[in-house]
Scaffold this motif. Structure first.
Motif, PDB file in Angstrom:
ATOM      1  N   ASP A 135       3.893   4.897  13.667  1.00  0.00           N
ATOM      2  CA  ASP A 135       2.305   4.179  13.691  1.00  0.00           C
ATOM      3  C   ASP A 135       2.102   3.663  13.985  1.00  0.00           C
ATOM      4  OD1 ASP A 135       2.556   4.409  11.085  1.00  0.00           O
ATOM      5  OD2 ASP A 135       0.380   4.689  10.903  1.00  0.00           O
ATOM      6  N   MET A 136       2.132   2.122  13.101  1.00  0.00           N
ATOM      7  CA  MET A 136       1.059   1.246  13.664  1.00  0.00           C
ATOM      8  C   MET A 136       1.099   0.355  14.484  1.00  0.00           C
ATOM      9  SD  MET A 136       0.267   0.663  10.747  1.00  0.00           S
ATOM     10  CE  MET A 136      -0.957  -0.851  10.757  1.00  0.00           C
ATOM     11  N   PRO A 137       2.102   0.547  15.727  1.00  0.00           N
ATOM     12  CA  PRO A 137       2.039  -0.398  17.285  1.00  0.00           C
ATOM     13  C   PRO A 137       1.074   0.535  17.824  1.00  0.00           C
ATOM     14  CG  PRO A 137       4.498   0.320  16.445  1.00  0.00           C
ATOM     15  CD  PRO A 137       3.849   0.742  15.420  1.00  0.00           C
ATOM     16  N   TYR A 138       0.680   1.835  17.465  1.00  0.00           N
ATOM     17  CA  TYR A 138      -0.152   2.336  18.002  1.00  0.00           C
ATOM     18  C   TYR A 138      -2.027   2.725  16.959  1.00  0.00           C
ATOM     19  CZ  TYR A 138       0.213   5.337  21.638  1.00  0.00           C
ATOM     20  OH  TYR A 138       0.493   6.328  22.777  1.00  0.00           O
ATOM     21  N   LEU A 139      -1.898   2.258  16.055  1.00  0.00           N
ATOM     22  CA  LEU A 139      -3.174   2.215  15.457  1.00  0.00           C
ATOM     23  C   LEU A 139      -3.506   0.042  16.141  1.00  0.00           C
ATOM     24  CD1 LEU A 139      -4.846   2.769  13.371  1.00  0.00           C
ATOM     25  CD2 LEU A 139      -3.577   1.662  11.295  1.00  0.00           C
ATOM     26  N   GLY A 140      -2.563  -0.513  15.813  1.00  0.00           N
ATOM     27  CA  GLY A 140      -2.983  -1.957  16.452  1.00  0.00           C
ATOM     28  C   GLY A 140      -3.162  -1.967  17.724  1.00  0.00           C
ATOM     29  N   MET A 141      -2.594  -1.402  18.466  1.00  0.00           N
ATOM     30  CA  MET A 141      -2.300  -1.610  19.742  1.00  0.00           C
ATOM     31  C   MET A 141      -3.334  -0.558  20.509  1.00  0.00           C
ATOM     32  SD  MET A 141      -1.962  -2.809  22.260  1.00  0.00           S
ATOM     33  CE  MET A 141      -0.819  -4.377  22.287  1.00  0.00           C
ATOM     34  N   GLN A 142      -3.257   0.737  20.163  1.00  0.00           N
ATOM     35  CA  GLN A 142      -4.048   1.576  21.296  1.00  0.00           C
ATOM     36  C   GLN A 142      -5.334   1.589  20.199  1.00  0.00           C
ATOM     37  OE1 GLN A 142      -2.273   2.869  24.426  1.00  0.00           O
ATOM     38  NE2 GLN A 142      -4.460   2.851  24.191  1.00  0.00           N
ATOM     39  N   VAL A 143      -5.717   1.463  19.338  1.00  0.00           N
ATOM     40  CA  VAL A 143      -7.205   2.370  18.884  1.00  0.00           C
ATOM     41  C   VAL A 143      -7.169   0.217  18.746  1.00  0.00           C
ATOM     42  CG1 VAL A 143      -8.532   2.073  16.499  1.00  0.00           C
ATOM     43  CG2 VAL A 143      -6.022   3.653  17.082  1.00  0.00           C
ATOM     44  N   GLN A 185      -1.112  13.846   6.985  1.00  0.00           N
ATOM     45  CA  GLN A 185      -0.054  13.446   6.166  1.00  0.00           C
ATOM     46  C   GLN A 185       0.588  12.839   5.263  1.00  0.00           C
ATOM     47  OE1 GLN A 185       3.247  14.366   8.408  1.00  0.00           O
ATOM     48  NE2 GLN A 185       2.287  15.284   9.989  1.00  0.00           N
ATOM     49  N   LEU A 186      -0.943  12.045   4.908  1.00  0.00           N
ATOM     50  CA  LEU A 186      -0.720  10.700   4.620  1.00  0.00           C
ATOM     51  C   LEU A 186      -1.637  10.679   3.442  1.00  0.00           C
ATOM     52  CD1 LEU A 186      -0.024   8.132   6.927  1.00  0.00           C
ATOM     53  CD2 LEU A 186       1.688   9.013   6.041  1.00  0.00           C
ATOM     54  N   THR A 187      -0.521   9.782   1.857  1.00  0.00           N
ATOM     55  CA  THR A 187      -1.260   9.959   0.719  1.00  0.00           C
ATOM     56  C   THR A 187      -2.980   9.042   0.926  1.00  0.00           C
ATOM     57  OG1 THR A 187      -0.175   7.097  -0.216  1.00  0.00           O
ATOM     58  CG2 THR A 187       0.848   9.685  -0.344  1.00  0.00           C
ATOM     59  N   ASP A 188      -3.644   8.783  -0.173  1.00  0.00           N
ATOM     60  CA  ASP A 188      -4.996   8.045  -0.272  1.00  0.00           C
ATOM     61  C   ASP A 188      -4.321   6.343  -0.437  1.00  0.00           C
ATOM     62  OD1 ASP A 188      -5.932  10.264  -0.855  1.00  0.00           O
ATOM     63  OD2 ASP A 188      -6.566   9.605  -2.898  1.00  0.00           O
ATOM     64  N   ALA A 189      -3.157   6.348  -1.154  1.00  0.00           N
ATOM     65  CA  ALA A 189      -2.392   4.635  -0.631  1.00  0.00           C
ATOM     66  C   ALA A 189      -2.135   4.898   0.725  1.00  0.00           C
ATOM     67  CB  ALA A 189      -1.669   5.066  -1.476  1.00  0.00           C
ATOM     68  N   GLU A 190      -1.953   5.491   0.742  1.00  0.00           N
ATOM     69  CA  GLU A 190      -1.085   5.359   2.590  1.00  0.00           C
ATOM     70  C   GLU A 190      -1.869   4.742   3.464  1.00  0.00           C
ATOM     71  OE1 GLU A 190       3.485   6.915   3.158  1.00  0.00           O
ATOM     72  OE2 GLU A 190       1.219   8.240   2.858  1.00  0.00           O
ATOM     73  N   ARG A 228      -3.725   1.400   5.423  1.00  0.00           N
ATOM     74  CA  ARG A 228      -4.057   1.277   7.129  1.00  0.00           C
ATOM     75  C   ARG A 228      -5.443   1.396   7.860  1.00  0.00           C
ATOM     76  NH1 ARG A 228       0.393   4.164   6.052  1.00  0.00           N
ATOM     77  NH2 ARG A 228       2.095   4.439   7.242  1.00  0.00           N
ATOM     78  N   GLU A 229      -6.537   1.095   6.756  1.00  0.00           N
ATOM     79  CA  GLU A 229      -7.557   1.231   6.693  1.00  0.00           C
ATOM     80  C   GLU A 229      -8.155  -0.591   6.255  1.00  0.00           C
ATOM     81  OE1 GLU A 229      -9.534   3.340   3.922  1.00  0.00           O
ATOM     82  OE2 GLU A 229      -9.782   5.211   5.165  1.00  0.00           O
ATOM     83  N   GLU A 230      -7.301  -1.237   5.467  1.00  0.00           N
ATOM     84  CA  GLU A 230      -7.199  -2.567   5.252  1.00  0.00           C
ATOM     85  C   GLU A 230      -6.373  -3.441   6.675  1.00  0.00           C
ATOM     86  OE1 GLU A 230      -8.216  -4.719   2.897  1.00  0.00           O
ATOM     87  OE2 GLU A 230      -8.764  -2.317   1.862  1.00  0.00           O
TER      88      GLU A 230
END
Length: 373
Positions: A182-190, A240-245, A249-251
């Motif tokens: 998911d990180m390519p989408y979070l970093g690039m798309q968002v 589906q992710l835990t609070d830690a996960e 991603r928020e960081e």
């Protein structure tokens, strides 16, 4: 002429090698899943197929562009305006400054689109379900078209390029090196595309030059679909992710937002005009145009981050610190719909103009025929 011959500053090595993360490719043998979100994704995939277009034909490349005023930028929007340096510039110098700024902006668009193409291809490789792979395949083609168009505009109309900004390259590197799908989408798309959309929209809505307006409007029409897919895919996954996960991603989002806000200022342009870096940074920080852009920058990012479920206390605090927290309630769907409408309106205007020209040609031919009888 080689692209390297057109760079205002040497871009360094001819290639940038980013090691592939360890997750590798993911195959799935489920071709007809029962996921309740399948219809939404497949509808988006169908729209992605239907909306493919050819940049060589849809865009009117015969439109002339003055390389020394490619965007019609007013004096007041120039970082140097009102400083002691501005009075020393001749009219030719001011035109050269406009050319450099447009080159820097569109070069970052170009480099970012190549990054988006690579990230979309990474999603095809690593996404766990077939529907996401299908749509990302259409997006990979979209991003290739965007890179083609921006590259052509820089080569043929401005005649100058700038290397990728160090901080944009750093964010791209972090995005591509992460093994989580998911990180390519979070970093690039968002983040990166959210920044790009803000810049695209500001220029599209303020320039009086028809060619860059066409280019930006049509690219933004595609991006409206990309944002919709990113929101859909990440929203479902992040539930589906835990609070830690989620905190991880928020960081990543917090760090990326501060980086883009504080480091993408076009200081490289001012350095090329003999202004020391520290002074160039200070002048950029005082620019009213930059302050406006920073506000608009987050108009696409904040509501998208909130929509996909990344809205923890630390992230909210960061957005309060940046002065953009209230943008979380913005209507992202309305912004995307407006992007599509602008492109459709440009198409309608062009088709109407072409129809008038065809009618005029027929009427002229009839008149000439009658005159020879």
């Amino acid at each position: 002429m080689s692209t390297h011959d057109l760079y205002a500053n040497p871009p360094g090595a001819p290639r940038w090698e980013v090691p592939s993360p360890g997750a590798g490719a993911r195959f799935t043998w489920e071709y007809d899943g029962q996921d309740p979100g399948r219809d939404r994704l497949l509808a988006l995939y169908q729209k992605g197929k239907d909306k493919q277009w050819d940049g060589a034909r849809r865009i009117d490349w015969d439109l002339e562009v003055d390389p020394f005023d490619p965007l019609g930028t007013p004096d007041e929007a120039m970082t140097l305006h009102g400083t002691r340096h501005w009075a020393k510039l001749s009219e030719r110098d001011k035109g050269d400054l406009r050319r450099h700024y447009a080159s820097w902006q569109f070069s970052q668009f170009l480099h970012g689109e190549q990054g988006a193409m690579i990230c979309a291809a990474r999603i095809v490789e690593s996404a766990p379900d077939m529907d996401a792979k299908f749509y990302s395949a259409t997006q990979t083609m979209d991003e290739a078209r965007h890179a083609e168009i921006y590259g052509r505009f820089l080569h043929e109309k401005i005649g100058m390029l700038y290397p990728i900004n160090d901080n944009l390259q750093g964010l791209l590197s972090d995005t591509l090196r992460d093994s989580r799908w998911d990180m390519p989408y979070l970093g690039m798309q968002v983040l990166i595309e959210g920044l790009a959309l803000a810049a695209f929209g500001m220029i599209r809505d303020t320039t009086d030059k028809p060619l860059p307006k066409q280019i930006l409007a049509y690219v933004m029409q595609d991006e409206a679909r990309h944002v919709a897919f990113g929101r859909m895919a990440l929203r479902d996954y992040y539930q589906q992710l835990t609070d830690a996960e989620l905190r991880e991603r928020e960081e990543f989002v917090i760090e990326g937002c501060y980086l883009m806000r504080d480091r993408l200022r076009g200081v490289e342009v001012l350095e090329n005009f003999g202004i020391p870096r520290k002074e160039a940074e200070e002048m950029s920080e005082q620019s009213a145009f930059l302050h406006l852009f920073r506000k608009l920058l987050f108009s696409r990012i904040v509501p998208c981050v909130k929509d996909i479920g990344l809205w923890g206390e630390r992230l909210q605090k960061a957005y309060l610190d940046m002065g953009v927290f209230e943008l979380g309630d913005s209507n992202l769907d309305l912004l995307m719909a407006q992007d599509e409408e602008v492109a459709e309106r440009l198409d309608a205007e062009r088709f109407a103009r072409e129809e008038r020209e065809r009618v005029a040609e027929v009427e002229e031919a009839i008149a000439q025929g009658a005159a020879t009888e």
